[in-house]
Write a protein that holds these residues in place. Structure first.
Motif, PDB file in Angstrom:
ATOM      1  N   GLU A  37      -0.276  44.631  72.451  1.00 28.46           N
ATOM      2  CA  GLU A  37       0.317  45.786  71.781  1.00 28.46           C
ATOM      3  C   GLU A  37       1.766  45.523  71.397  1.00 28.46           C
ATOM      4  O   GLU A  37       2.207  45.855  70.302  1.00 28.46           O
ATOM      5  CB  GLU A  37       0.224  47.002  72.695  1.00 28.46           C
ATOM      6  N   ARG A  38       2.510  44.860  72.281  1.00 29.69           N
ATOM      7  CA  ARG A  38       3.910  44.573  71.986  1.00 29.69           C
ATOM      8  C   ARG A  38       4.039  43.516  70.894  1.00 29.69           C
ATOM      9  O   ARG A  38       4.938  43.598  70.045  1.00 29.69           O
ATOM     10  CB  ARG A  38       4.623  44.111  73.255  1.00 29.69           C
ATOM     11  N   LEU A  39       3.153  42.534  70.880  1.00 35.09           N
ATOM     12  CA  LEU A  39       3.204  41.509  69.846  1.00 35.09           C
ATOM     13  C   LEU A  39       2.937  42.106  68.477  1.00 35.09           C
ATOM     14  O   LEU A  39       3.606  41.778  67.495  1.00 35.09           O
ATOM     15  CB  LEU A  39       2.182  40.410  70.155  1.00 35.09           C
ATOM     16  N   HIS A  40       1.938  42.993  68.372  1.00 42.38           N
ATOM     17  CA  HIS A  40       1.661  43.639  67.088  1.00 42.38           C
ATOM     18  C   HIS A  40       2.803  44.569  66.684  1.00 42.38           C
ATOM     19  O   HIS A  40       3.121  44.681  65.502  1.00 42.38           O
ATOM     20  CB  HIS A  40       0.357  44.427  67.182  1.00 42.38           C
ATOM     21  N   ARG A  41       3.432  45.216  67.669  1.00 44.16           N
ATOM     22  CA  ARG A  41       4.509  46.137  67.343  1.00 44.16           C
ATOM     23  C   ARG A  41       5.718  45.404  66.786  1.00 44.16           C
ATOM     24  O   ARG A  41       6.424  45.928  65.923  1.00 44.16           O
ATOM     25  CB  ARG A  41       4.894  46.942  68.587  1.00 44.16           C
ATOM     26  N   ARG A  42       5.974  44.190  67.246  1.00 40.39           N
ATOM     27  CA  ARG A  42       7.101  43.427  66.725  1.00 40.39           C
ATOM     28  C   ARG A  42       6.924  43.141  65.243  1.00 40.39           C
ATOM     29  O   ARG A  42       7.890  43.133  64.478  1.00 40.39           O
ATOM     30  CB  ARG A  42       7.254  42.117  67.495  1.00 40.39           C
ATOM     31  N   CYS A  43       5.670  42.903  64.814  1.00 34.22           N
ATOM     32  CA  CYS A  43       5.414  42.682  63.394  1.00 34.22           C
ATOM     33  C   CYS A  43       5.533  43.981  62.615  1.00 34.22           C
ATOM     34  O   CYS A  43       6.138  44.014  61.541  1.00 34.22           O
ATOM     35  CB  CYS A  43       4.024  42.074  63.220  1.00 34.22           C
ATOM     36  N   LYS A  44       4.995  45.073  63.151  1.00 35.16           N
ATOM     37  CA  LYS A  44       5.036  46.347  62.442  1.00 35.16           C
ATOM     38  C   LYS A  44       6.460  46.873  62.302  1.00 35.16           C
ATOM     39  O   LYS A  44       6.780  47.544  61.319  1.00 35.16           O
ATOM     40  CB  LYS A  44       4.176  47.385  63.183  1.00 35.16           C
ATOM     41  N   ASP A  45       7.318  46.563  63.263  1.00 37.19           N
ATOM     42  CA  ASP A  45       8.694  47.057  63.195  1.00 37.19           C
ATOM     43  C   ASP A  45       9.477  46.457  62.038  1.00 37.19           C
ATOM     44  O   ASP A  45      10.520  46.993  61.640  1.00 37.19           O
ATOM     45  CB  ASP A  45       9.423  46.775  64.513  1.00 37.19           C
ATOM     46  N   VAL A  46       8.991  45.314  61.507  1.00 40.75           N
ATOM     47  CA  VAL A  46       9.682  44.688  60.395  1.00 40.75           C
ATOM     48  C   VAL A  46       9.483  45.490  59.110  1.00 40.75           C
ATOM     49  O   VAL A  46      10.362  45.536  58.246  1.00 40.75           O
ATOM     50  CB  VAL A  46       9.181  43.238  60.210  1.00 40.75           C
ATOM     51  N   PHE A  47       8.312  46.142  58.974  1.00 45.85           N
ATOM     52  CA  PHE A  47       7.994  46.850  57.743  1.00 45.85           C
ATOM     53  C   PHE A  47       8.664  48.218  57.716  1.00 45.85           C
ATOM     54  O   PHE A  47       8.760  48.897  58.744  1.00 45.85           O
ATOM     55  CB  PHE A  47       6.476  47.029  57.612  1.00 45.85           C
ATOM     56  N   PRO A  48       9.130  48.657  56.536  1.00 50.38           N
ATOM     57  CA  PRO A  48       9.740  49.992  56.449  1.00 50.38           C
ATOM     58  C   PRO A  48       8.678  51.078  56.539  1.00 50.38           C
ATOM     59  O   PRO A  48       7.553  50.911  56.071  1.00 50.38           O
ATOM     60  CB  PRO A  48      10.415  49.975  55.063  1.00 50.38           C
ATOM     61  N   GLN A  49       9.035  52.191  57.147  1.00 55.90           N
ATOM     62  CA  GLN A  49       8.153  53.333  57.255  1.00 55.90           C
ATOM     63  C   GLN A  49       8.455  54.337  56.156  1.00 55.90           C
ATOM     64  O   GLN A  49       9.617  54.562  55.806  1.00 55.90           O
ATOM     65  CB  GLN A  49       8.305  54.009  58.625  1.00 55.90           C
ATOM     66  N   GLN A  50       7.393  54.915  55.616  1.00 57.54           N
ATOM     67  CA  GLN A  50       7.569  55.892  54.556  1.00 57.54           C
ATOM     68  C   GLN A  50       8.150  57.187  55.115  1.00 57.54           C
ATOM     69  O   GLN A  50       7.775  57.638  56.195  1.00 57.54           O
ATOM     70  CB  GLN A  50       6.228  56.186  53.875  1.00 57.54           C
ATOM     71  N   LEU A  51       9.097  57.755  54.382  1.00 55.06           N
ATOM     72  CA  LEU A  51       9.737  59.011  54.763  1.00 55.06           C
ATOM     73  C   LEU A  51       9.446  60.063  53.706  1.00 55.06           C
ATOM     74  O   LEU A  51       9.517  59.780  52.508  1.00 55.06           O
ATOM     75  CB  LEU A  51      11.246  58.827  54.916  1.00 55.06           C
ATOM     76  N   GLU A  52       9.132  61.276  54.158  1.00 50.67           N
ATOM     77  CA  GLU A  52       8.868  62.379  53.241  1.00 50.67           C
ATOM     78  C   GLU A  52       9.316  63.665  53.907  1.00 50.67           C
ATOM     79  O   GLU A  52       8.938  63.957  55.042  1.00 50.67           O
ATOM     80  CB  GLU A  52       7.377  62.433  52.898  1.00 50.67           C
ATOM     81  N   GLY A  53      10.173  64.402  53.257  1.00 52.15           N
ATOM     82  CA  GLY A  53      10.656  65.637  53.829  1.00 52.15           C
ATOM     83  C   GLY A  53      11.853  65.416  54.751  1.00 52.15           C
ATOM     84  O   GLY A  53      12.607  64.449  54.630  1.00 52.15           O
ATOM     85  N   VAL A  54      12.002  66.319  55.704  1.00 53.72           N
ATOM     86  CA  VAL A  54      13.111  66.288  56.659  1.00 53.72           C
ATOM     87  C   VAL A  54      12.538  66.213  58.068  1.00 53.72           C
ATOM     88  O   VAL A  54      11.615  66.964  58.413  1.00 53.72           O
ATOM     89  CB  VAL A  54      14.001  67.544  56.523  1.00 53.72           C
ATOM     90  N   LYS A  55      13.082  65.315  58.883  1.00 54.45           N
ATOM     91  CA  LYS A  55      12.599  65.135  60.251  1.00 54.45           C
ATOM     92  C   LYS A  55      13.781  65.187  61.217  1.00 54.45           C
ATOM     93  O   LYS A  55      14.803  64.531  61.008  1.00 54.45           O
ATOM     94  CB  LYS A  55      11.865  63.809  60.405  1.00 54.45           C
ATOM     95  N   LEU A  56      13.619  65.968  62.298  1.00 56.56           N
ATOM     96  CA  LEU A  56      14.612  66.085  63.358  1.00 56.56           C
ATOM     97  C   LEU A  56      13.985  65.634  64.666  1.00 56.56           C
ATOM     98  O   LEU A  56      12.937  66.145  65.071  1.00 56.56           O
ATOM     99  CB  LEU A  56      15.110  67.525  63.483  1.00 56.56           C
TER     100      LEU A  56
END
Length: 253
Positions: free
Chosen positions: A18-37
């Motif tokens: 899980e940590r190995l896959h997360r290191r790869c996913k963290d490189v990619f930008p996440q889509q943002l829509e709206g306002v998040k707090l």
């Protein structure tokens, strides 16, 4: 051969899958829509909590996440047992618990609900060696309501080669398939992966595929209700040959 100290570097344990896959996913930008707090709160050395409010044009959501870590320590400086739960404003819940059975063996149980209905159960057992990690995963969707997922596995072997396939229907909206084909005549071996997403509210069906020859394809079917028409759009890209194939179909039914 002398008695000097060996300069050979020793391989280290890579950590969890899980940590190995997360290191790869963290490189990619996440889509943002709206306002998040997001509000994070450390209640103690063992408890943490987080509040997330997401305002968007599609569907506003509120999420509450709680995390607990115990006093049992492992070689990786992780604390056990670990428990995490997240619930949103619709009542859907994601939860998991990780326990240290021995110094090298970890067990994890996770489940997901969609409002009042159980969606997925998953159990993992992980063994960490000196330079490797081995994991066994058991998944059984919808085990509580006794609505078993549908799956079909096939294997054909002959003089011409071998063909194997696996089909799995996760739920009413998601279906996946994996194929393997080897030919003794062409000396070619191909792996392929495909999936189908059904969106009844939008009268749409999407199918996607990817194979080991780097051919990526997609097909979108849209029923144009209340008209007796179905529009199909498709495109396939062969990255190795730099070839694009696309088209559309109109069906009257």
């Amino acid at each position: 051969m002398g008695n000097g100290t060996s300069t050979e570097r020793r391989l280290r344990n890579p950590g969890s899958f899980e940590r190995l896959h997360r290191r790869c996913k963290d490189v990619f930008p996440q889509q943002l829509e709206g306002v998040k707090l997001i509000i994070n709160k450390h209640l103690s050395n063992h408890f943490q909590a987080a509040h997330t409010i997401h305002l968007s044009s599609m569907s506003p959501h509120y999420h509450f996440k709680a995390m607990y870590s115990g006093d049992q320590q492992a070689d990786s400086d992780e604390s056990f047992p670990q428990a995490l739960g997240e619930v949103d404003s619709t009542g859907s819940l994601n939860a998991q618990c990780v326990a240290l059975l021995a110094n090298r063996i970890r067990a994890k149980a996770a489940f997901q609900t969609q409002q009042e209905r159980f969606q997925t159960w998953q159990f993992d057992t992980e063994y960490r060696g000196d330079s490797f990690t081995a994991t066994i995963t058991l998944g059984n969707p919808d085990i509580i309501s006794e609505s078993a997922s549908h799956w079909v596995g096939t294997l054909n072997i002959g003089r011409g080669g071998a063909h194997a396939s696996y089909y799995h229907q996760a739920n009413d909206q998601v279906q996946v398939g994996v194929g393997f084909e080897a030919s003794t005549q062409t000396q070619d071996t191909t792996f392929s992966f495909g999936y189908q997403l059904d969106i009844p509210k939008a009268n749409m069906v999407f199918r996607g595929s990817l194979d080991s020859n780097w051919v990526v394809g997609g097909l979108l079917e849209k029923r144009l209700a209340p008209l007796p028409l179905t529009l199909t759009l498709g495109a396939f890209i062969d990255h190795l040959r730099n070839k694009l194939q696309y088209g559309f179909t109109v069906t009257v039914c």
